[in-house]
Every structure is written in C-alpha cells, then in structure tokens.
Write a protein that holds these residues in place. Structure first.
Motif, PDB file in Angstrom:
ATOM      1  N   GLU A  15      57.476 -44.427   5.490  1.00  0.00           N
ATOM      2  CA  GLU A  15      56.563 -44.075   6.581  1.00  0.00           C
ATOM      3  C   GLU A  15      57.142 -42.956   7.438  1.00  0.00           C
ATOM      4  N   GLU A  16      58.446 -43.002   7.691  1.00  0.00           N
ATOM      5  CA  GLU A  16      59.091 -41.931   8.464  1.00  0.00           C
ATOM      6  C   GLU A  16      58.998 -40.602   7.715  1.00  0.00           C
ATOM      7  N   ALA A  17      59.211 -40.647   6.401  1.00  0.00           N
ATOM      8  CA  ALA A  17      59.107 -39.430   5.601  1.00  0.00           C
ATOM      9  C   ALA A  17      57.679 -38.890   5.619  1.00  0.00           C
ATOM     10  N   ARG A  18      56.715 -39.791   5.580  1.00  0.00           N
ATOM     11  CA  ARG A  18      55.314 -39.373   5.614  1.00  0.00           C
ATOM     12  C   ARG A  18      54.974 -38.698   6.933  1.00  0.00           C
ATOM     13  N   LYS A  19      55.522 -39.241   8.032  1.00  0.00           N
ATOM     14  CA  LYS A  19      55.274 -38.635   9.338  1.00  0.00           C
ATOM     15  C   LYS A  19      55.831 -37.219   9.410  1.00  0.00           C
ATOM     16  N   TRP A  50      55.975 -35.102 -11.490  1.00  0.00           N
ATOM     17  CA  TRP A  50      57.313 -34.565 -11.206  1.00  0.00           C
ATOM     18  C   TRP A  50      57.589 -34.594  -9.704  1.00  0.00           C
ATOM     19  N   GLN A  51      56.605 -34.211  -8.898  1.00  0.00           N
ATOM     20  CA  GLN A  51      56.763 -34.237  -7.450  1.00  0.00           C
ATOM     21  C   GLN A  51      56.998 -35.658  -6.948  1.00  0.00           C
ATOM     22  N   ARG A  52      56.297 -36.625  -7.516  1.00  0.00           N
ATOM     23  CA  ARG A  52      56.507 -38.025  -7.129  1.00  0.00           C
ATOM     24  C   ARG A  52      57.923 -38.472  -7.475  1.00  0.00           C
ATOM     25  N   VAL A  64      55.453 -35.791   1.437  1.00  0.00           N
ATOM     26  CA  VAL A  64      54.568 -36.567   0.565  1.00  0.00           C
ATOM     27  C   VAL A  64      54.581 -35.946  -0.830  1.00  0.00           C
ATOM     28  N   ALA A  65      54.220 -36.765  -1.821  1.00  0.00           N
ATOM     29  CA  ALA A  65      54.127 -36.274  -3.194  1.00  0.00           C
ATOM     30  C   ALA A  65      52.798 -35.558  -3.371  1.00  0.00           C
ATOM     31  N   LYS A  66      52.856 -34.238  -3.473  1.00  0.00           N
ATOM     32  CA  LYS A  66      51.631 -33.451  -3.560  1.00  0.00           C
ATOM     33  C   LYS A  66      51.880 -32.245  -4.457  1.00  0.00           C
TER      34      LYS A  66
END
Length: 356
Positions: free
Chosen positions: A16-20, A209-211, A24-26
């Motif tokens: 969640e901290e990384a998402r903030k 790969w990004q994920r 994100v995997a995109k």
C-alpha cells in the motif's frame, strides 16, 4: 541488483505504501497496443461514413470554387465551419473509443484508486544521476531490448506482407484509382491489425515482466517483516491497553529497584530520584524517579528498605527532568551527586561504627 538479504514477500502495508508512491505494475506497451487496436476497430467501423462525409466536404469546396456567385467572407466562413464540423464528427468516434480503451486498460492494470501523491513534483526525478542509472542500468537494457523487438516485429510484418505480392502490385498498373485505393487500403488494414496484435503480445509479456520486477523490488528482509508485524494497526482501545500494561510493568520494575539504590534525592515532596552507584559504571545510574504520588511511593519504599533520603530540590528537579530511568547522570551533575553520595557514605559509616 537485487539485495540477497531481501527474501520475504512484501506485506500488505508495504504494498500500500508503494502504491501511494505511484509504484504499480503497469505496462505502457500494453496500454498502447490496446488503444491501437481500439482505434483500428473504430476506424474500420466508422471508415465508410467518414469517407462519405469527407467526400461531401470536398464536393462543397469544389462547388464553391465553381460557382458563379461572388466569394464573400461569410461564404468562406461557412465553408470553413462546415469543414471543421465534418472533421470533428469524423474524428469523434475514433477519439472517444481510444480514450475509453485507454481508461479501461489502465484501470485494469492499476485499479480505481488514484494516488495524488505520485503526481507531486519530486526533485529525485530530475536528478541526472538517477536518469543515467535508468538508461544504462538493467531497466535501460530491458527497454532497449523491447524497442529492438518491436522494430524487428514491425519490419518482419511489413516485409512479409509486401514482398510476396510484388508481382500482384505490378499487375495493377492501369486499374482505376478506386480499385487501386481499395486494394492498398485492404493491404494496409491487414498489416496494421497484424502489427497491433503482435504489439499486444509484446505488451502482455511486458506487463508480466513489470509485475515480476515490482515484486522483486518490494521484497523485504526478515527483520523488516518482524518489525512491521510489531507495528500492525490495532484498535485504539487495544493500543491503549497495551500502553497501560507496558507503563504498569515498567513502573513495577522501577519500584522493585528502589531498595537497591544508594540514595533518594527529593524536592522534598514533588520529586524523588533514586540513584545507585556500584563502582563498575562510569557514573551513578537513575534506578527510579517520579513526581507527586509516585515520588511519595518511592520515598516510602526507600524508607522501608533503609535507603538514605536526602532533600536537594535543585538537584532533584535537574535529575528528574534530564535523566531517564536506567541511564547515567550527565557530567554537569557529577559534582553535586558525588557530594551527596559522600555524605551518605559518611553517615552510613558512622552508623556502622556506632552499631559496632
């Protein structure tokens, strides 16, 4: 290079901290390929009506030029307005479909929870050193490989579509413009769709790969997982109960150490600080301290255990405000404490001599 010590999967809090932060995997390739396919499909469906509308606009322009009526500002303005409306009407379906496809594919990758923190300006993004690392590092090499693959795939599709049919194109010399245009349009459409599907395949591979790269980057050390587990969010009532229990335990332990003290310095009623010096440490240690009722309880326990109680308000206030329990006294208080300890040892010595 991945840290070999980071072997544990990321916790929900870490994710969640990384998402903030916008981590994100995109895949931009996946988004671009979906938008490209959507645009081609929209163009294929709306193409006939677009051709008719644009042809009508061209006829209106030619009719205005061949008219015997004088050309005025109003007639030119009306023609320009009509041409602009035709262009807007022709492009609107394609632009709308592409925009909708972009929204859908991005939401499918990152979800419906936008994080404005990721939009805040950061000077780290402008750091040339970080930019060079992205270009020449692992990420830069991966991007270079993807671009080479994409270019190779497009070249292979184009050459594979045109070269085998070169004789067919040569045989079309002399056909009507409409037939030539239809043939070229059909061939270009087929090439575009094949390229789009190949680009989509590259985008899917890039997304996974990004994920994988994000999962590797979010991995944690075992110590980090343990520390985070200790700080998990709990209800306020539970947190309060834990803090009270911790305070009670610390206070009970502190009171148990009062009988081991050499002296208790008092205010004499508001503050009490119990000091112990065993000769092994560099300076006396505060084993207990308290204010008001707690100070009174320290004096009571000290009196029961026969620990000397010495009133010294300035020193008691200084010790209570500047030294935590279990810590040594500061250097500036050495002399004052040494005088009190010397006094206590002299009194204790006289008592032992008198008892003897």
């Amino acid at each position: 290079m991945a840290d070999p010590d980071k072997t544990e999967k990321a916790t929900p809090k870490r994710r969640e901290e990384a998402r903030k932060q916008g981590n994100v995997a995109k895949s931009s390739d996946l988004s671009g390929s979906v938008v490209m396919l959507a645009g081609l499909l929209a163009l294929g469906l709306a193409g006939p009506s677009m051709v008719q509308r644009m042809a009508g606009g061209i006829r209106d322009t030619l009719a205005l030029g061949g008219s015997t009526d004088p050309v005025t500002k109003s007639s030119i303005g009306e023609l320009l307005m009509r041409s602009g409306m035709n262009v807007a009407i022709c492009l609107a379906p394609i632009v709308g479909v592409c925009a909708l496809a972009a929204i859908v594919v991005n939401v499918a990758q990152v979800g419906l929870r936008p994080k404005t923190k990721a939009l805040k300006p950061s000077f780290q993004r402008l750091n040339p050193k970080n930019g060079i690392k992205r270009i020449v590092g692992k990420q830069g090499l991966v991007e270079l490989a993807k671009n080479i693959v994409k270019l190779a795939v497009v070249c292979w599709i184009v050459l594979g579509s045109f070269l085998p049919h070169m004789t067919d194109y040569a045989a079309m010399v002399g056909v009507s413009p409409w037939q030539l245009g239809s043939a070229i349009a059909a061939k270009v459409k087929g090439i575009a769709f094949r390229a789009a599907f190949a680009y989509l395949l590259i985008g899917v591979v890039d997304y996974f790969w990004q994920r994988r790269t994000r999962e590797e980057g979010l991995k944690m050390k075992k110590e980090e997982v343990k520390e985070e587990g200790k700080g998990q969010d709990l209800p306020a009532e539970v947190k309060g109960a834990i803090r009270r229990r911790q305070r009670e335990t610390a206070r009970a332990r502190m009171m148990a150490d009062v009988p081991t003290a050499d002296v208790v310095v008092t205010n004499p009623t508001h503050f009490s600080v119990a000091l112990k010096y065993d000769g092994k440490s560099a300076a006396p240690i505060v084993v207990a301290k308290g204010q008001d009722l707690l100070a009174l309880r320290i004096r009571e326990i000290a009196a029961e255990a026969g620990v000397a109680i010495v009133p010294d308000p300035p020193l008691a206030r200084s010790l209570h405000g500047s030294v935590e329990v279990g810590h040594q006294i500061p250097e500036e208080l050495f002399q004052a404490v040494a005088q009190i300890l010397a006094y206590v040892y002299r009194v204790a010595g006289r008592r032992r001599l008198g008892t003897a």
